[in-house]
Write an enzyme that holds these catalytic residues in place. Structure first.
Site, mmCIF file in Angstrom:
data_model
loop_
_atom_site.group_PDB
_atom_site.id
_atom_site.type_symbol
_atom_site.label_atom_id
_atom_site.label_comp_id
_atom_site.label_asym_id
_atom_site.label_seq_id
_atom_site.Cartn_x
_atom_site.Cartn_y
_atom_site.Cartn_z
ATOM 1 N N HIS A 82 0.853 -1.187 0.000
ATOM 2 C CA HIS A 82 0.000 0.000 0.000
ATOM 3 C C HIS A 82 0.885 1.232 0.000
ATOM 4 O O HIS A 82 1.858 1.309 0.752
ATOM 5 C CB HIS A 82 -0.900 0.027 1.233
ATOM 6 C CG HIS A 82 -1.728 1.275 1.312
ATOM 7 N ND1 HIS A 82 -2.896 1.431 0.623
ATOM 8 C CD2 HIS A 82 -1.511 2.448 1.958
ATOM 9 C CE1 HIS A 82 -3.390 2.641 0.852
ATOM 10 N NE2 HIS A 82 -2.569 3.276 1.664
ATOM 11 N N ASP A 161 -15.546 1.851 6.874
ATOM 12 C CA ASP A 161 -14.586 2.803 6.314
ATOM 13 C C ASP A 161 -15.208 3.594 5.184
ATOM 14 O O ASP A 161 -14.960 4.791 5.054
ATOM 15 C CB ASP A 161 -13.337 2.077 5.810
ATOM 16 C CG ASP A 161 -12.292 3.086 5.325
ATOM 17 O OD1 ASP A 161 -11.795 3.837 6.174
ATOM 18 O OD2 ASP A 161 -12.021 3.149 4.122
ATOM 19 N N ARG A 168 -15.454 11.900 6.937
ATOM 20 C CA ARG A 168 -14.191 12.591 7.237
ATOM 21 C C ARG A 168 -13.855 13.597 6.144
ATOM 22 O O ARG A 168 -13.415 14.714 6.423
ATOM 23 C CB ARG A 168 -13.055 11.581 7.409
ATOM 24 C CG ARG A 168 -13.160 10.788 8.718
ATOM 25 C CD ARG A 168 -12.193 9.609 8.729
ATOM 26 N NE ARG A 168 -10.814 10.060 8.628
ATOM 27 C CZ ARG A 168 -9.829 9.319 8.109
ATOM 28 N NH1 ARG A 168 -10.065 8.118 7.623
ATOM 29 N NH2 ARG A 168 -8.604 9.804 8.065
ATOM 30 N N SER A 183 -8.030 3.300 8.838
ATOM 31 C CA SER A 183 -8.682 3.235 7.529
ATOM 32 C C SER A 183 -7.875 2.342 6.584
ATOM 33 O O SER A 183 -8.417 1.443 5.935
ATOM 34 C CB SER A 183 -8.819 4.644 6.955
ATOM 35 O OG SER A 183 -9.273 4.608 5.627
ATOM 36 N N LYS A 187 -8.673 -2.067 5.771
ATOM 37 C CA LYS A 187 -8.912 -2.557 4.410
ATOM 38 C C LYS A 187 -7.868 -3.609 4.028
ATOM 39 O O LYS A 187 -8.179 -4.597 3.380
ATOM 40 C CB LYS A 187 -8.885 -1.384 3.425
ATOM 41 C CG LYS A 187 -10.162 -0.558 3.492
ATOM 42 C CD LYS A 187 -10.139 0.640 2.565
ATOM 43 C CE LYS A 187 -9.154 1.679 3.041
ATOM 44 N NZ LYS A 187 -9.260 2.975 2.357
#
Lengths: 433, 433
Positions: A82, A161, A168, A183, A187
């Site tokens: 990520h 999320d 948010r 968050s 995931k």
């Protein structure tokens, strides 16, 4: 339990118990806590923070708000990467097939462009026909077959999320280490992984301007992974200038194909191999960095990485012909060049400004409803440390709409600074975890 | 303008311009900013505060969110008093008629009980028939006639506050000096006043526990008044034990009648005269405190204060007979006494605990839907500095429901501490403005 009690305790600097966090996320997800109370709680968290235990509990509660992938049928070790997001950051596109070619399963759930940064899903969709909206039960067989899947999160994956992120975004409560950590990690943990590698960007093109905050984020994500028995490694990498030469969508896909063909830009190739090596180590496919890098280099050299990319595109209904013939990718009708006004050395090639220029051009969204133009983009010709003469091309803009070109150029012209001398910044700053 | 921009600026410690505040309040009041964005902005304000200019602009925007009373037809000077709230604080009931008897017009818009504190409207409604829901156009003629009106805010008076207050109550965003200041001051400035006296309570029975915060609140309210050309004086007064002997509703009305008859408890009488003197000075009805106090004392002595109270009750459809015969007020069927367990001197008579005990009994609301029982209440017999012997009565509880009595006593028993010696605290700590 009462939402008001949790809000006032957090507001006053207190902590929330695991049970309270589990209750709050579950109740909010099913509509039992109104948006305005959650908004107040989120702002109190931006203010007072979440401690390590709260971050883990928050991640856990999000993770269990919906379905979790079941990849037990997949024999290979499952590792994902990520990135916190940057400009020209197309690493996933070359990395996932390359690591899959080395025997790892990469169940990569990706995102869309955000603010000035691009998104992997948007880039993939520039490949004609490519389908990112996979159903959860499509993923295991595709992983078995090709070792890689690149897809959007389904509506049932971490629904907390999806709801919280929209709130948010609308309430100025994005920049909180604990909320960003949970968050991302919820995931990624929902992907049923054996390991995760994080590319944490620092510099003006990163999502938070403060490099200390980004380093803290890297550490909190590694910690949350450990709390959930998922080993996480993070590389803190440079994002003050774009990665590679291409910024856009189709042009970034083409550059990623070049990386797998062995003739990509050196920074994109090097970061692909560095992150890939971490993934192979986590997967247990290599025992030391040297042998991991060798495997990856070999998979570029013998074309197996490229083959896996081709098979993945075909399996997800895209045109696999783009791999051998990138001219099949969408293009923009016009080109315009930006030239150097002075002789000297490039001292700044401002990632954020170039990212914003690309959005102005139509390569990203100004509002959620905007459609992306896959063919437009910017090619960067001069980066920090490069010597240029007056009149040399700094960038080529691939454009479709004249008024958008004007908006793009107004921003792009401010991206370069020519000075006396400069050294290119190091690509990788730190390894955490 | 975008709400998100205002939220993020305030979150990051920046300030909002007058135009931005005016836009935010007006747009929110008519439903153009969603509750969740306002909740996030309010929590950011609790965190980062509002500076003097922002407080004035916020007050101004609230003031102009609806109708403002037009009292130009009323000849007398118009002065009101506001208390930040306490236990046994029935001062308004004796003060408003007394000051009106001295020639001032008092257009008193009051509130209901909040948390552990009582509310003037709830107390007035214990008078059979008394109507607090006046239409704005009823107010000027009543003021002309009797010099005093005590009523609830109509729906069109500062509607922004009515909407914001409900949101603050539900989102833990009540304790912010700037928001409290603007909530109070917008409602009071909407009364078209020539002057305002504030009774700012400090001690465990006050609405904010921190006395420094209460003093700061006093100063900010005086400043906002000055910004709106309305002179404001504040007395910072003691609220660590109840005012007077009675805590409840009908019993507090009876105690107020006693004050105007000249035989009220010394603290209630003294605070009535001290606040009244400030009001007469602001109204220009006296040039020095001594002569102001003389006028007020005279209006008690000759019964004119009592007469004004009687006429006000009659004008607002209440039973004026309660003034000469307070036994016509509602009572509770049962009485129970709480006695001292030791010989000694009362060192604590805890206002907040006694306030909570009265709520438990039914004298206030635990939730917004609860109905108040006007006859129940607590009579306090021993206050700080009083010598008691074991078995002496500390309090009499006037009750209706046995289980509520038990809940009340469980709290009430903890309110007194008997020790070696104690001096009664001073009633008035400071004068501001």
């Amino acid at each position: 339990m009462h939402a008001l009690e949790l809000i006032t305790r957090k507001r006053d600097g207190g902590r929330l118990s695991d049970e309270e966090i589990a209750w709050a996320i579950a109740t909010y997800t099913k509509g039992g806590i109104p948006e305005y109370q959650m908004a107040a709680l989120l702002m109190a968290i931006v203010w007072q923070g979440l401690d390590a235990g709260e971050r883990s509990a928050w991640t856990d509660a999000m993770l269990h708000s919906g379905d979790v992938l079941d990849l037990s049928s997949v024999d290979r070790p499952k590792v994902d990467k990520h990135s916190t997001g940057g400009v020209g950051d197309k690493i996933s596109l070359s990395l996932a097939p390359l690591v899959a070619a080395c025997g790892v399963a990469v169940p990569m759930i990706s995102g869309r462009g955000l603010a000035h940064t691009g998104g992997t899903l948007d880039k993939l969709e520039s490949i004609p026909g490519f389908r990112v909206g996979l159903e959860p039960d499509e993923i295991p067989p595709l992983l078995e077959e090709n070792g890689v899947v690149m897809a959007a999160a389904s509506k049932t994956l971490v629904p907390a999320d999806q709801k919280l992120y929209a709130l948010r975004d609308a309430t100025g409560t994005v920049p909180a280490i604990g909320l960003i950590t949970s968050s991302i990690m919820s995931k990624k943990l929902a992907e049923d992984l054996d390991g995760l590698v994080l590319d944490v960007k620092v510099g003006n093109g990163a999502n938070m301007a403060d490099p200390r905050a980004m380093r803290e984020l890297a550490r909190t994500m590694v910690q949350v992974g450990a709390d959930h028995d998922t080993p996480v490694k993070a590389l803190v990498t440079e994002m003050s200038q774009p990665l590679g030469a291409e910024v856009g969508n189709a042009n970034e896909v083409a550059e990623s194909i070049a990386v797998l063909r062995g003739d990509g830009p050196s920074d994109v190739t090097e970061l692909t191999i560095a992150l890939g090596a971490e993934m192979l180590l986590l997967a247990g496919m290599a025992t030391d960095e040297g042998s991991a890098r060798e495997q990856l280099t070999a998979a570029i050299g013998d074309g197996t990485g490229l083959e896996v990319m081709e098979r993945m595109i075909e399996a997800q209904d895209g045109d696999p012909g783009v791999v051998s013939d990138p001219t099949r990718l969408p293009t923009a009708p016009g080109t315009e060049v930006l030239t150097a006004q002075d002789d000297g050395v490039v001292t700044e090639c401002h990632a954020r400004r170039i990212g914003v220029s690309a959005i102005r051009l139509g390569a990203g969204r100004e509002t959620k409803k905007d459609r992306i133009d896959p063919g437009v983009g910017i090619t960067v010709h001069a980066k920090v440390g490069d010597r240029v003469e007056r009149g040399d091309t700094l960038a080529t803009v691939h454009w479709r709409d004249e008024s958008r070109l004007a908006e793009c150029l107004a921003e792009l012209e401010q991206a370069w600074v020519i000075g006396e001398s400069a050294t290119p910044p190091p690509l990788i700053h730190e390894r955490i975890g």
